[in-house]
Design an enzyme around this catalytic site. Structure first.
Site, short mmCIF file in Angstrom:
data_model
loop_
_atom_site.label_atom_id
_atom_site.label_comp_id
_atom_site.label_asym_id
_atom_site.label_seq_id
_atom_site.Cartn_x
_atom_site.Cartn_y
_atom_site.Cartn_z
N GLU A 166 25.07 70.90 54.77
CA GLU A 166 25.55 70.49 53.45
C GLU A 166 24.98 71.30 52.29
O GLU A 166 24.31 70.74 51.40
CB GLU A 166 25.27 68.99 53.23
CG GLU A 166 25.94 68.09 54.26
CD GLU A 166 25.72 66.60 53.99
OE1 GLU A 166 24.95 66.26 53.08
OE2 GLU A 166 26.33 65.78 54.70
N GLU A 355 28.65 65.21 61.42
CA GLU A 355 28.14 63.89 61.04
C GLU A 355 29.32 62.99 60.69
O GLU A 355 30.26 63.43 60.02
CB GLU A 355 27.25 63.95 59.78
CG GLU A 355 25.88 64.53 59.97
CD GLU A 355 25.07 64.55 58.68
OE1 GLU A 355 25.34 63.74 57.77
OE2 GLU A 355 24.18 65.40 58.59
O1 IFM Z 1 21.52 61.04 55.62
C1 IFM Z 1 22.46 61.99 55.20
C2 IFM Z 1 22.25 63.31 55.91
O2 IFM Z 1 20.97 63.79 55.73
C3 IFM Z 1 23.22 64.33 55.38
N1 IFM Z 1 24.57 63.84 55.40
C4 IFM Z 1 24.84 62.53 54.88
C5 IFM Z 1 23.86 61.52 55.47
C6 IFM Z 1 24.15 60.12 54.90
O3 IFM Z 1 24.01 60.12 53.52
#
Ligand code: IFM
Length: 448
Positions: A166, A355
């Site tokens: 990210e 994710e």
């Molecule tokens: O916890 C975070 C992660 O570190 C990065 N992506 C989103 C998740 C939830 O907010």
């Protein structure tokens, strides 16, 4: 509902990140990270929480691997803490830090779990921040130096690699809104940072290829579909601009070797023009093996001449949706639309969902169980849409559920629970939630 079966070789995983679970923030020679500094500064994190202990995974990784095995996780995505390897960011290597990741990786392999490594999930060595952090172009070379050590030591046993997690969040929350480390609030800096993050991605991929590593590498972006609030041309244009700033700003350089025109135009209007050597975009757009993204929710955008960027969230639409504990709307179709967009606009790439998951207020019931039915429903609905996209020809190869464990949710501290495994943050006891048992069945049956 009819049975949903995923492709035979589909990879079922779960994900975590070093700062969010490891703890041991100053052990075995680890250097300070920007998240240590940020969380130790009063006022930055809810309830003054820090990642000092977190889930204590650094000491409990054996137990955590047992839990993964019990659930049947096929691949575990974790990140490496750069300051554990180079306490000063560059120069002297900390062997004990490296040894931890070797032990972790080897034990995963012994248990038949495929390791997937993220090189950077936000915990920059503080010493590098003191030299300007990601705004400083030299950081891209320090990142290459760090990546080289990791590739050399783990490249022949780790099949899946992510350069960054990210970069959009690092740029926006860390350098424009200042609510993440290092807490900077400056638009120009945030854009320079985004460019340097992408450049460091390109340099690491180049090195990976030069080292002939027989594994796959990509980058994990934060993406959500941006819907216009209506069919009106001005709303459509606003949603496109908003997606360009948040999504295409990263997708286009990596997959097309250019920044999106409408975003460049907006920044120019604000008096900001990025200047960088011509070859940067060539480096950034080195061929990768897959594009990965983290997706939780969707955006609805309306034209709004009163806002600085000309658009704003369509609150009247957003308020109609059910939300997770993060306040993010639950809109599974957004995952389908996003997968189709990537497939269509970016030449049918291999895709990894790096994710996906949801935070809810989970409690251990009087029967000793954690009956997180809302999370199960969320996962079922999002996976149904992922499957639909595969049926429609999208090359989706893997799914990493966020997260294995409840953990340190950045500025929210321990107040948001994303895990399929409950963690008691007083005793550090782990307990598999109903969603964990549900995921076990999904993996076993390759669907549901
Ligand atoms: O916890 C975070 C992660 O570190 C990065 N992506 C989103 C998740 C939830 O907010």
């Amino acid at each position: 509902m009819s049975k949903i079966t995923f492709p035979k070789d589909f990879i079922w995983g779960s994900a975590t990140a070093a700062y969010q679970i490891e703890g041991a923030y100053n052990e075995d020679g680890k250097g300070e990270s920007i998240w240590d500094r940020f969380s130790h500064t009063p006022g930055n994190i809810a309830d003054g929480h820090t990642g000092d202990v977190a889930c204590d995974h650094y000491h409990r990784y054996e137990e955590d691997i047992k839990i993964m095995k019990e659930i049947g996780i096929k691949s575990y995505r974790f990140s490496i803490s750069w300051p554990r390897i180079f306490p000063e960011g560059t120069g002297k290597l900390n062997q004990k830090g490296l040894d931890f990741y070797k032990r972790l990786t080897n034990l995963l392999l012994e248990n038949g779990i495929m390791p997937a490594i993220t090189l950077y999930h936000w915990d920059l060595p503080q010493k590098l921040q003191d030299k300007g952090g990601w705004k400083n172009r030299d950081t891209t070379d320090y990142f290459t130096e760090y990546s080289e050590v990791i590739f050399k030591n783990l490249g022949d046993i780790v099949p899946i690699w992510f350069t960054h997690n990210e970069p959009g969040v690092v740029s926006l929350l860390g350098h424009f809104l200042g609510i993440h480390a290092p807490g900077i609030k400056d638009l120009r800096t945030s854009l320079e940072v985004s460019h340097n993050l992408l450049l460091s991605h390109g340099k690491a991929v180049k090195l990976f290829r030069e080292m002939n590593i027989d594994a796959q590498i990509g980058i994990a972006l934060n993406l959500s579909y941006h819907y216009p609030a209506s069919e009106k041309a001005e709303d459509i244009e606003a949603a496109e601009l908003s997606f360009s700033l948040a999504g295409r700003w990263y997708l286009d350089p990596v997959l097309k070797g250019r920044y999106p025109e409408n975003a460049l135009k907006l920044y120019k209007k604000k008096g900001i023009e990025l200047s960088f050597p011509e070859d940067d975009l060539k480096l950034i757009s080195q061929p990768i093996d897959f594009i990965a993204f983290n997706n939780y929710s969707s955006e609805f955008i309306k034209y709004d001449p009163s806002s600085e960027s000309g658009f704003s969230p369509a609150n009247s639409i957003l308020e109609k949706f059910e939300k997770t504990d993060m306040g993010w709307i639950i809109y599974p179709e957004g995952l389908y639309d996003l997968l189709m967009l990537l497939d269509k606009d970016y030449g049918k790439p291999n895709i990894v969902i790096s994710e996906n998951g949801a935070a809810f207020k989970d409690e251990i019931g009087s029967n000793g169980k954690i009956e997180d039915t809302k999370r199960i429903q969320y996962l079922k609905d999002y996976l149904t849409q992922a499957h639909r996209a595969i049926q429609d020809g999208v090359n989706l190869k893997a799914y990493y559920l966020w997260s294995l464990l409840d953990n340190f949710e950045w500025a929210y501290g321990y107040n948001k629970r994303f895990g399929i495994v409950h963690v008691n943050f007083d005793t550090l006891e782990r307990k598999i939630k109903d969603s964990g048992y549900w995921y076990k069945e999904v993996i076993k049956n390759n669907g549901f």
